[in-house]
Design a protein around this motif. Structure first.
Motif, mmCIF file in Angstrom:
data_model
loop_
_atom_site.group_PDB
_atom_site.id
_atom_site.type_symbol
_atom_site.label_atom_id
_atom_site.label_comp_id
_atom_site.label_asym_id
_atom_site.label_seq_id
_atom_site.Cartn_x
_atom_site.Cartn_y
_atom_site.Cartn_z
ATOM 1 N N ASP A 63 -14.606 -12.934 16.802
ATOM 2 C CA ASP A 63 -15.966 -12.807 17.335
ATOM 3 C C ASP A 63 -16.498 -11.394 17.099
ATOM 4 O O ASP A 63 -17.672 -11.209 16.786
ATOM 5 N N ARG A 64 -15.620 -10.417 17.240
ATOM 6 C CA ARG A 64 -16.011 -9.026 17.015
ATOM 7 C C ARG A 64 -16.396 -8.810 15.548
ATOM 8 O O ARG A 64 -17.393 -8.150 15.251
ATOM 9 N N ASP A 65 -15.622 -9.376 14.629
ATOM 10 C CA ASP A 65 -15.930 -9.242 13.206
ATOM 11 C C ASP A 65 -17.247 -9.923 12.844
ATOM 12 O O ASP A 65 -18.032 -9.397 12.058
ATOM 13 N N SER A 120 -27.478 -0.023 19.520
ATOM 14 C CA SER A 120 -26.907 1.008 20.383
ATOM 15 C C SER A 120 -25.921 0.404 21.377
ATOM 16 O O SER A 120 -24.843 0.965 21.622
ATOM 17 N N ARG A 121 -26.284 -0.743 21.944
ATOM 18 C CA ARG A 121 -25.364 -1.438 22.853
ATOM 19 C C ARG A 121 -24.100 -1.854 22.127
ATOM 20 O O ARG A 121 -22.989 -1.726 22.657
ATOM 21 N N TYR A 122 -24.249 -2.349 20.901
ATOM 22 C CA TYR A 122 -23.089 -2.738 20.099
ATOM 23 C C TYR A 122 -22.196 -1.523 19.825
ATOM 24 O O TYR A 122 -20.974 -1.601 19.954
ATOM 25 N N THR A 123 -22.795 -0.411 19.439
ATOM 26 C CA THR A 123 -22.032 0.795 19.142
ATOM 27 C C THR A 123 -21.261 1.273 20.358
ATOM 28 O O THR A 123 -20.088 1.645 20.260
ATOM 29 N N LEU A 143 -28.132 -12.046 18.006
ATOM 30 C CA LEU A 143 -27.374 -10.804 18.164
ATOM 31 C C LEU A 143 -27.161 -10.483 19.640
ATOM 32 O O LEU A 143 -26.052 -10.142 20.057
ATOM 33 N N GLU A 144 -28.215 -10.623 20.419
ATOM 34 C CA GLU A 144 -28.107 -10.321 21.846
ATOM 35 C C GLU A 144 -27.135 -11.268 22.548
ATOM 36 O O GLU A 144 -26.289 -10.841 23.335
ATOM 37 N N SER A 145 -27.220 -12.554 22.255
ATOM 38 C CA SER A 145 -26.322 -13.507 22.912
ATOM 39 C C SER A 145 -24.874 -13.299 22.482
ATOM 40 O O SER A 145 -23.959 -13.372 23.304
ATOM 41 N N ARG A 146 -24.643 -13.002 21.202
ATOM 42 C CA ARG A 146 -23.282 -12.729 20.746
ATOM 43 C C ARG A 146 -22.716 -11.456 21.383
ATOM 44 O O ARG A 146 -21.526 -11.376 21.670
ATOM 45 N N LEU A 147 -23.572 -10.476 21.571
ATOM 46 C CA LEU A 147 -23.153 -9.224 22.199
ATOM 47 C C LEU A 147 -22.704 -9.470 23.634
ATOM 48 O O LEU A 147 -21.652 -8.987 24.061
ATOM 49 N N LEU A 162 -23.043 -9.357 11.456
ATOM 50 C CA LEU A 162 -24.447 -9.603 11.791
ATOM 51 C C LEU A 162 -25.209 -8.291 11.946
ATOM 52 O O LEU A 162 -26.330 -8.157 11.461
ATOM 53 N N VAL A 163 -24.599 -7.318 12.587
ATOM 54 C CA VAL A 163 -25.246 -6.008 12.754
ATOM 55 C C VAL A 163 -25.474 -5.362 11.391
ATOM 56 O O VAL A 163 -26.558 -4.830 11.119
ATOM 57 N N ILE A 164 -24.480 -5.420 10.517
ATOM 58 C CA ILE A 164 -24.627 -4.846 9.174
ATOM 59 C C ILE A 164 -25.728 -5.554 8.404
ATOM 60 O O ILE A 164 -26.558 -4.919 7.750
#
Length: 73
Positions: A34-36, A64-67, A8-12, A41-43
């Protein structure tokens, strides 16, 4: 779970870089796929119960960073 949080962190980070390239004009296409994938993954991780407090805190921080990134875009 640790590996999923690393993913998750690397994709972000990758998504942020891709959008910076897109907005600066280096890339012609918006990285919507990539965004989808990141959103899915977040869901998925949101629905997964996290027992370890440190991992839960890390996930909340990454979410929180993703949001913030999602609202910016």
């Amino acid at each position: 779970m640790r590996m999923r949080l690393d993913e998750l962190e690397s994709r972000l980070v990758q998504l942020k870089i891709l959008y910076e390239k897109y907005f600066s004009g280096l890339e012609n296409l918006e990285p919507s796929r990539d965004r989808d994938r990141l959103k899915r993954l977040v869901i998925e991780l949101t629905r997964t119960p996290i027992q370890n407090t440190a991992q839960r805190y890390r996930f909340q921080s990454l979410r929180s960073r993703y949001t913030s990134l999602d609202q910016y875009l």
